[in-house]
Design an enzyme around this catalytic site. Structure first.
Site, PDB file in Angstrom:
ATOM      1  N   SER A 165       0.800  -1.236   0.000  1.00 53.80           N
ATOM      2  CA  SER A 165       0.000   0.000   0.000  1.00 53.80           C
ATOM      3  C   SER A 165       0.828   1.280   0.000  1.00 53.80           C
ATOM      4  CB  SER A 165      -0.955   0.006   1.208  1.00 53.80           C
ATOM      5  OG  SER A 165      -2.039  -0.861   0.965  1.00 53.80           O
ATOM      6  N   LYS A 168       0.018   3.662  -2.757  1.00 51.92           N
ATOM      7  CA  LYS A 168      -0.993   4.731  -2.710  1.00 51.92           C
ATOM      8  C   LYS A 168      -0.376   6.126  -2.608  1.00 51.92           C
ATOM      9  CE  LYS A 168      -4.669   1.835  -0.739  1.00 51.92           C
ATOM     10  NZ  LYS A 168      -3.991   0.647  -0.203  1.00 51.92           N
ATOM     11  N   SER A 225      -5.474   3.885   4.523  1.00 50.33           N
ATOM     12  CA  SER A 225      -5.047   3.081   3.375  1.00 50.33           C
ATOM     13  C   SER A 225      -6.247   2.442   2.686  1.00 50.33           C
ATOM     14  CB  SER A 225      -4.053   2.000   3.814  1.00 50.33           C
ATOM     15  OG  SER A 225      -3.367   1.479   2.688  1.00 50.33           O
ATOM     16  N   LYS A 338       3.341   6.676   5.137  1.00 48.88           N
ATOM     17  CA  LYS A 338       2.368   5.744   4.552  1.00 48.88           C
ATOM     18  C   LYS A 338       2.880   4.323   4.776  1.00 48.88           C
ATOM     19  CE  LYS A 338      -1.180   4.270   2.401  1.00 48.88           C
ATOM     20  NZ  LYS A 338      -1.057   3.051   3.244  1.00 48.88           N
TER      21      LYS A 338
END
Length: 387
Positions: A165, A168, A225, A338
């Site tokens: 993820s 992203k 997320s 992130k």
């Protein structure tokens, strides 16, 4: 005119003939009659001469006026030509001094970016420390100094991984560069809901049919997320996930990362053709932190989505990486992050820190056995190499 005066002079000086053709003198009545005729003729000739003179004078005046008028017309024509030339010059000046096209507010640079090195090329060199600390358990780790563009420390930082993820971050960046209205809305579709569910993606919790603002989709993509937010964002921007992924790979080419990075989806779902190195991810995060909107999203700790029929009080979401690391000693402050997870890459994380001396760093790790272990690895790397 001279002829008229001469003729008139001769008429006035001719003596009247007082005799008949046979030589006999005129009678008084005949004389008066002839005299009267002569006077009338002289007066007529005089009047005619006066008229001729007046006509010539008037003609001369008219010619003079016409000459002045022609000169004025010529002068006006010259002036018009001059003005026309000046107009062309003015038009040229206006054209050359046109203001540049306004930059979209969603493409504005962040304040921090003024300190960053230019470009997206960093090499691991002999001066790069090898991360061999027993307290860093992630299989892959990297620390980059954004101010001078050097790799400070690395452990397999140039090996390809699946970014999970962390993908992203690029989803956020590409979307931010192509949106025009944060308050515009997109309706969550059944197809998106089915896709997220079937791939066991993390989600914000949006409902099918719910009308979501673009702003909520941006924050929903990063903080929890959300796969549902990322998919909605991709379809809103490009019409389909496939078209959006093409835009993502175009961005990798623009950044000069396409030789070692390639994405197949906007969420981070595992795919053999979905890969990048830790160095690539560090540069993707750098590009995102250079964008003011992305910087704001990545640095937000808590956010509540807009009120909708399905969620009257909105949905409160958090960036748990930032909230969990903020009380740890990293010799600075982690202001953006992130996380990611897929079985093949374990727990991953990319974070952006401003050290106590003002230096800017990015740390990326992959293949930790838990989300907390990922956070502690970042703490250890910042503590060791930025103090």
């Amino acid at each position: 005119m001279l002829y008229s005066f001469v003729g008139w002079y001769k008429i006035l000086n001719n003596k009247i003939n007082y005799r008949k053709r046979d030589g006999q003198r005129l009678t008084i009545s005949e004389y008066k009659k002839r005299r009267k005729v002569e006077i009338i003729r002289r007066l007529s000739l005089f009047s005619l001469s006066v008229v001729l003179v007046l006509v010539m004078i008037i003609s001369a005046v008219i010619n003079f006026k016409n000459t002045d008028k022609n000169e004025d017309t010529s002068a006006n024509a010259d002036e018009s030509v001059s003005m026309a030339s000046e107009t062309v010059i003015v038009d040229t000046i206006v054209e050359e001094s046109q203001e540049p096209e306004e930059i979209s507010p969603y493409k504005e640079k962040s304040l921090d970016s003024a300190s960053f090195f230019e470009g997206y090329k960093v090499e691991v060199s002999d001066s790069t420390d090898y991360i061999n600390s027993e307290n860093v358990l992630s299989t892959y780790a990297l620390l980059v100094n954004l101010d001078n563009g050097t790799a400070v420390a690395s452990k397999e930082g140039t090996v390809r991984i699946n970014p999970a993820s962390m993908t992203k971050i690029l989803t956020l960046l590409v979307a931010a560069e192509h949106i025009t209205d944060l308050d515009d809305t997109f309706e969550m579709t059944q197809e998106i809901g089915d896709f997220v569910y079937s791939h066991d993606c993390s989600a914000v919790g949006f409902s099918v049919g719910e009308k979501l603002t673009v702003r909520d989709l941006l924050y929903g993509t990063i903080l929890p997320s959300g796969g549902d937010a990322a998919m909605c964002l991709a379809e809103y921007v490009a019409g389909s996930q496939e078209a959006f992924v093409d835009m993502m790979n175009d961005k990798l080419t623009e950044l000069g990362l396409s030789d070692s990075a390639h994405f197949t989806n906007c969420i981070g779902i595992y795919n053999e053709d979905h890969y990048c190195t830790l160095m690539d991810m560090a540069m993707i995060l750098k590009a995102a932190e250079e964008n003011n909107l992305c910087h704001e999203v990545l640095s937000t700790r808590v956010y509540t989505t807009s009120n909708t029929v399905e969620h009257p009080e909105g949905i409160t979401i958090s960036n748990w990486f930032i909230r969990r690391i903020e009380d740890k000693d990293t010799h600075g402050e982690v202001v953006g992050a992130k996380t990611g997870f897929v079985v093949q890459s374990g727990c991953c994380g990319a974070s952006y820190q401003i050290s106590n001396d003002g230096t800017h760093y990015i740390c990326v790790t992959a293949d930790a056995w838990s989300s907390w272990r990922c956070i502690y690895d970042h703490v250890e790397i910042y503590d060791t190499y930025t103090s």
